[in-house]
Design a protein around this motif. Structure first.
Motif, mmCIF file in Angstrom:
data_model
loop_
_atom_site.group_PDB
_atom_site.id
_atom_site.type_symbol
_atom_site.label_atom_id
_atom_site.label_comp_id
_atom_site.label_asym_id
_atom_site.label_seq_id
_atom_site.Cartn_x
_atom_site.Cartn_y
_atom_site.Cartn_z
ATOM 1 N N GLY A 63 0.821 -1.202 0.000
ATOM 2 C CA GLY A 63 0.000 0.000 0.000
ATOM 3 C C GLY A 63 0.850 1.244 0.000
ATOM 4 N N PHE A 64 0.475 2.186 0.841
ATOM 5 C CA PHE A 64 1.158 3.462 0.891
ATOM 6 C C PHE A 64 1.857 3.642 2.233
ATOM 7 N N ASP A 65 3.041 4.235 2.194
ATOM 8 C CA ASP A 65 3.744 4.647 3.396
ATOM 9 C C ASP A 65 3.855 6.157 3.356
ATOM 10 N N LEU A 66 3.386 6.838 4.391
ATOM 11 C CA LEU A 66 3.551 8.281 4.473
ATOM 12 C C LEU A 66 4.924 8.564 5.060
ATOM 13 N N MET A 67 5.686 9.385 4.381
ATOM 14 C CA MET A 67 7.025 9.745 4.822
ATOM 15 C C MET A 67 7.016 11.214 5.202
ATOM 16 N N GLY B 55 15.478 10.552 13.919
ATOM 17 C CA GLY B 55 14.713 11.605 14.572
ATOM 18 C C GLY B 55 13.276 11.241 14.822
ATOM 19 N N ASN B 56 12.415 12.240 14.704
ATOM 20 C CA ASN B 56 11.009 12.039 15.042
ATOM 21 C C ASN B 56 10.257 11.356 13.902
ATOM 22 N N ASN B 57 8.990 11.060 14.186
ATOM 23 C CA ASN B 57 8.083 10.415 13.226
ATOM 24 C C ASN B 57 8.571 9.053 12.756
ATOM 25 N N GLY B 58 9.431 8.391 13.534
ATOM 26 C CA GLY B 58 9.937 7.079 13.146
ATOM 27 C C GLY B 58 10.801 7.119 11.903
ATOM 28 N N ALA B 59 11.332 8.276 11.560
ATOM 29 C CA ALA B 59 12.068 8.458 10.303
ATOM 30 C C ALA B 59 13.568 8.575 10.545
ATOM 31 N N TYR B 60 14.317 8.140 9.546
ATOM 32 C CA TYR B 60 15.766 8.317 9.572
ATOM 33 C C TYR B 60 16.289 8.458 8.152
ATOM 34 N N LEU B 61 17.414 9.140 8.036
ATOM 35 C CA LEU B 61 18.116 9.253 6.767
ATOM 36 C C LEU B 61 19.327 8.340 6.830
ATOM 37 N N LYS C 170 19.067 8.628 1.661
ATOM 38 C CA LYS C 170 17.723 8.137 1.388
ATOM 39 C C LYS C 170 16.940 8.123 2.692
ATOM 40 N N GLN C 171 15.698 8.577 2.634
ATOM 41 C CA GLN C 171 14.847 8.606 3.805
ATOM 42 C C GLN C 171 14.164 7.255 3.973
ATOM 43 N N HIS C 172 14.099 6.797 5.229
ATOM 44 C CA HIS C 172 13.439 5.548 5.580
ATOM 45 C C HIS C 172 12.478 5.803 6.728
ATOM 46 N N SER C 173 11.548 4.875 6.929
ATOM 47 C CA SER C 173 10.609 4.981 8.040
ATOM 48 C C SER C 173 10.461 3.629 8.716
ATOM 49 N N LEU C 174 10.375 3.647 10.030
ATOM 50 C CA LEU C 174 10.109 2.432 10.799
ATOM 51 C C LEU C 174 8.613 2.231 10.998
ATOM 52 N N ASN C 175 7.806 3.090 10.386
ATOM 53 C CA ASN C 175 6.341 3.029 10.437
ATOM 54 C C ASN C 175 5.796 3.093 11.852
ATOM 55 N N GLU C 176 6.518 3.679 12.743
ATOM 56 C CA GLU C 176 6.059 3.964 14.103
ATOM 57 C C GLU C 176 6.213 5.468 14.252
ATOM 58 N N TYR C 177 5.116 6.186 14.257
ATOM 59 C CA TYR C 177 5.185 7.635 14.191
ATOM 60 C C TYR C 177 5.419 8.247 15.567
ATOM 61 N N SER C 178 6.582 7.943 16.096
ATOM 62 C CA SER C 178 7.042 8.475 17.366
ATOM 63 C C SER C 178 8.529 8.741 17.206
ATOM 64 N N ILE D 110 19.873 -1.707 7.280
ATOM 65 C CA ILE D 110 19.049 -1.973 6.089
ATOM 66 C C ILE D 110 17.667 -2.475 6.509
ATOM 67 N N SER D 111 17.614 -3.406 7.454
ATOM 68 C CA SER D 111 16.338 -3.922 7.955
ATOM 69 C C SER D 111 16.377 -3.925 9.481
ATOM 70 N N TRP D 112 15.190 -3.931 10.085
ATOM 71 C CA TRP D 112 15.077 -3.797 11.537
ATOM 72 C C TRP D 112 14.118 -4.817 12.114
ATOM 73 N N ASN D 113 14.480 -5.362 13.288
ATOM 74 C CA ASN D 113 13.556 -6.126 14.116
ATOM 75 C C ASN D 113 13.037 -5.151 15.159
ATOM 76 N N LYS D 114 11.716 -5.175 15.392
ATOM 77 C CA LYS D 114 11.110 -4.287 16.382
ATOM 78 C C LYS D 114 10.448 -5.139 17.451
ATOM 79 N N TYR D 115 10.707 -4.792 18.687
ATOM 80 C CA TYR D 115 10.075 -5.443 19.815
ATOM 81 C C TYR D 115 9.287 -4.391 20.570
#
Length: 156
Positions: free
Chosen positions: A31-35, A55-61, A71-79, A108-113
């Motif tokens: 689907g869509f990811d808001l960045m 930084g914030n919004n679960g985002a990192y460069l 390149k901007q990435h998101s962990l899809n956790e908006y905190s 490159i990839s992340w495990n989230k707990y």
């Protein structure tokens, strides 16, 4: 009166164009990811040849070419990603709202707990050692093993 009408249409057009660029939308197979367009940075970390600014919004460069391109990435956790550390080529991090992160491939990839914390509590720091991960929150310190299992906790 004709000028007033043109002014309102012009303003509406600018508003529409502005709203179209407020979010950068990335399409993926699910689907869509808001960045977020704006990131407030809290820190940076290196791993291998990669540099990550988080930084914030679960985002990192992230750069894989020593800062020439990002390149901007998101962990899809908006905190807020409050902290990332590198320990023996494993990246560890925390998201303020209660997530512990681990990357075994230089970010490159992340495990989230998801760590269950009180709604008024926030994760604020992380430290890694050979055997344990220590997470500091507003209300205490938590010790985890490398499999995200809680070993001990110390309340304030």
């Amino acid at each position: 009166m004709n000028y007033l009408f043109k002014f309102k249409m012009y303003t509406l057009t600018i508003l529409s164009l502005t709203m179209a660029f407020v979010f950068s939308v990335t399409v993926n197979a699910q689907g869509f990811d808001l960045m977020p367009m704006n990131i407030h940075f809290f820190g940076s970390v290196t791993s291998g040849e990669n540099i990550i600014a988080y930084g914030n919004n679960g985002a990192y460069l992230m750069t894989t070419d020593r800062g020439e391109t990002w390149k901007q990435h998101s962990l899809n956790e908006y905190s807020e990603i409050r902290k990332m550390v590198n320990y023996n080529d494993t990246l560890w991090g925390i998201i303020k709202s209660g997530f512990i992160l681990r990357s075994l491939d230089n970010g490159i990839s992340w495990n989230k707990y998801q760590f269950a914390i009180d709604s008024s509590d926030r994760l604020i720091n992380i430290v890694a050692s050979d055997r344990s991960i220590y997470v500091r929150s507003l209300n205490g310190i938590y010790q985890f093993n490398k499999n995200f299992e809680l070993m001990n906790s110390f309340a304030d």
